[in-house]
Write an enzyme that holds these catalytic residues in place. Sequence first.
Site, PDB file in Angstrom:
ATOM      1  N   HIS A 114      35.359  27.871   8.225  1.00 31.82           N
ATOM      2  CA  HIS A 114      34.869  27.047   9.335  1.00 31.82           C
ATOM      3  C   HIS A 114      35.393  27.533  10.678  1.00 31.82           C
ATOM      4  O   HIS A 114      36.508  28.062  10.775  1.00 31.82           O
ATOM      5  CB  HIS A 114      35.217  25.566   9.134  1.00 31.82           C
ATOM      6  CG  HIS A 114      36.685  25.269   9.037  1.00 31.82           C
ATOM      7  ND1 HIS A 114      37.430  24.888  10.118  1.00 31.82           N
ATOM      8  CD2 HIS A 114      37.542  25.265   7.978  1.00 31.82           C
ATOM      9  CE1 HIS A 114      38.693  24.666   9.738  1.00 31.82           C
ATOM     10  NE2 HIS A 114      38.783  24.892   8.442  1.00 31.82           N
ATOM     11  N   ASP A 143      44.010  28.128  10.350  1.00 32.56           N
ATOM     12  CA  ASP A 143      43.059  27.121   9.888  1.00 32.56           C
ATOM     13  C   ASP A 143      41.946  26.948  10.913  1.00 32.56           C
ATOM     14  O   ASP A 143      42.043  26.107  11.792  1.00 32.56           O
ATOM     15  CB  ASP A 143      43.797  25.799   9.675  1.00 32.56           C
ATOM     16  CG  ASP A 143      42.932  24.712   9.099  1.00 32.56           C
ATOM     17  OD1 ASP A 143      41.873  25.038   8.561  1.00 32.56           O
ATOM     18  OD2 ASP A 143      43.315  23.529   9.198  1.00 32.56           O
ATOM     19  N   GLU A 177      34.223  21.088   9.813  1.00 35.73           N
ATOM     20  CA  GLU A 177      35.076  20.837   8.636  1.00 35.73           C
ATOM     21  C   GLU A 177      36.216  19.877   8.955  1.00 35.73           C
ATOM     22  O   GLU A 177      36.584  19.036   8.130  1.00 35.73           O
ATOM     23  CB  GLU A 177      35.631  22.166   8.107  1.00 35.73           C
ATOM     24  CG  GLU A 177      36.314  22.068   6.745  1.00 35.73           C
ATOM     25  CD  GLU A 177      37.783  21.694   6.801  1.00 35.73           C
ATOM     26  OE1 GLU A 177      38.344  21.334   5.757  1.00 35.73           O
ATOM     27  OE2 GLU A 177      38.384  21.754   7.907  1.00 35.73           O
ATOM     28  N   GLU A 178      36.774  20.002  10.149  1.00 37.37           N
ATOM     29  CA  GLU A 178      37.962  19.221  10.490  1.00 37.37           C
ATOM     30  C   GLU A 178      37.682  17.729  10.631  1.00 37.37           C
ATOM     31  O   GLU A 178      38.606  16.923  10.670  1.00 37.37           O
ATOM     32  CB  GLU A 178      38.595  19.753  11.779  1.00 37.37           C
ATOM     33  CG  GLU A 178      39.162  21.169  11.674  1.00 37.37           C
ATOM     34  CD  GLU A 178      40.368  21.280  10.757  1.00 37.37           C
ATOM     35  OE1 GLU A 178      40.771  20.258  10.158  1.00 37.37           O
ATOM     36  OE2 GLU A 178      40.910  22.389  10.637  1.00 37.37           O
ATOM     37  N   GLU A 202      40.252  28.717   3.033  1.00 36.51           N
ATOM     38  CA  GLU A 202      41.303  27.954   3.694  1.00 36.51           C
ATOM     39  C   GLU A 202      42.632  28.672   3.460  1.00 36.51           C
ATOM     40  O   GLU A 202      42.765  29.517   2.588  1.00 36.51           O
ATOM     41  CB  GLU A 202      41.367  26.533   3.136  1.00 36.51           C
ATOM     42  CG  GLU A 202      40.175  25.670   3.497  1.00 36.51           C
ATOM     43  CD  GLU A 202      40.186  25.208   4.947  1.00 36.51           C
ATOM     44  OE1 GLU A 202      41.237  25.334   5.615  1.00 36.51           O
ATOM     45  OE2 GLU A 202      39.144  24.723   5.419  1.00 36.51           O
ATOM     46  N   HIS A 385      47.677  22.650  11.940  1.00 36.65           N
ATOM     47  CA  HIS A 385      47.394  21.532  12.841  1.00 36.65           C
ATOM     48  C   HIS A 385      48.562  21.230  13.781  1.00 36.65           C
ATOM     49  O   HIS A 385      48.626  20.142  14.355  1.00 36.65           O
ATOM     50  CB  HIS A 385      47.043  20.255  12.055  1.00 36.65           C
ATOM     51  CG  HIS A 385      45.763  20.359  11.289  1.00 36.65           C
ATOM     52  ND1 HIS A 385      45.166  19.263  10.695  1.00 36.65           N
ATOM     53  CD2 HIS A 385      44.953  21.410  11.009  1.00 36.65           C
ATOM     54  CE1 HIS A 385      44.052  19.641  10.090  1.00 36.65           C
ATOM     55  NE2 HIS A 385      43.906  20.952  10.268  1.00 36.65           N
TER      56      HIS A 385
END
Length: 415
Positions: A114, A143, A177-178, A202, A385
């Site tokens: 993504h 990510d 996706e997030e 991922e 994140h």
Amino acid sequence: MKINSIHVILISLVLTILLVLGHHDLARSATDSLIYDKAQQAQPSFLKHLEQIVNIDSQTNDAKGLMQVEKLVIDRLKSIGADIKTVTAKPNAGNIIIGTIAGTGRGKILLLAHTDTVFKQGTVAQRPFKIVNNKAFGPGVMDDKGGILLGVEALKILKETKFKDFKTITFLINSDEETGSIGSRELIKATAKKHDVALVLEFGSPQDKITSWRKGIGTYGIKVKGRAAHAGAEPEKGCNALVEAAHQTLQLSKLGDSSKQTTINFTIFQAGDRRNIIPDTANVEADVRVLEAREFDRLKNDFTRITKNKLLPCTQIEIQATPGRPPFPPNPQTDALVKKAVAIYQQIGLKLGVECSGGGTDGNYAAIVGTSTLDALGPVGGGAHSATEYIDIDRIAPRIYLLTKLIMDLASSTR
């Protein structure tokens, strides 16, 4: 012992078989060595293009940033001969990129990654891509921008080595996706159904692990309606939605089931906006994780049953139960993929770890439709994140090798 003609024939046959097997092993060893050399040679290209796309803010629904990243990714896919199609990710911003490469075999392999990140506009200006102590840092570096480029480098090696013993390799890269892949999940499921296996790019954990199963995710909660009143002059005329919400939160927080790995964690509590007014509304939300899909229904039923036990009868309670990503439970198909991946890593003298996760990915959507799925095949790193998100540079080449060889092995063995 007298050796007759039959013995001679048998001995010759055995020697021929051993010779053929020896040549096969040597050929395979030479191929493995070539692939690993190319994986190592790919690292500078990987880092060069990684810096480019990491230095573009692309939070989910940042249309401008997503468009810029999409263009760079599409250019990379076209450079390795992929046919490109884009589909809108409405209601979210951005597009779903579908890159397809046709081969001459029978195996159909899906790669998932993504373009979106969790980081808001302006993050890149504060902390752009950098390399420190053999680690690459930046918003979304692991990510999942690193995952995208790792997939591109693996496909580039297949092209350079003229490996085409597959029917189709599809690289689906979505832009939402997030936030749960709301605009892309149906396409992911439909596409996964048409493929033999799905490999999810991922990130791998700092301990260099892949993921064999993931929990499903749901958002559950309650809305409480009460009655406003002056908190000092006549509080008795009010009906305190906050107090009832607190009561219900304490009751509902006990609905997890450790034996089934079901968790429920209340994370949002909203009520009132002025100190001197009895709040007439309250909103409470919980993060729910389940390994068994039927737990979603069980929790909804339990919410309905338990909320009837009110502390304040004057309140009204509305239940919210929204299952999100479905569970990606343990299964024999994924176990078989894990064994292949572990064996491939052993070829270069490395140990590949295996773990499970409470976090969901688009691999959940591929697995739920019955497609054999393996997750966390992207770069190795940590701090997802967060401001310290990074990729371990020493593991870039090994992970490119792992993905490339896994595609080759699966393409050749899928019949």
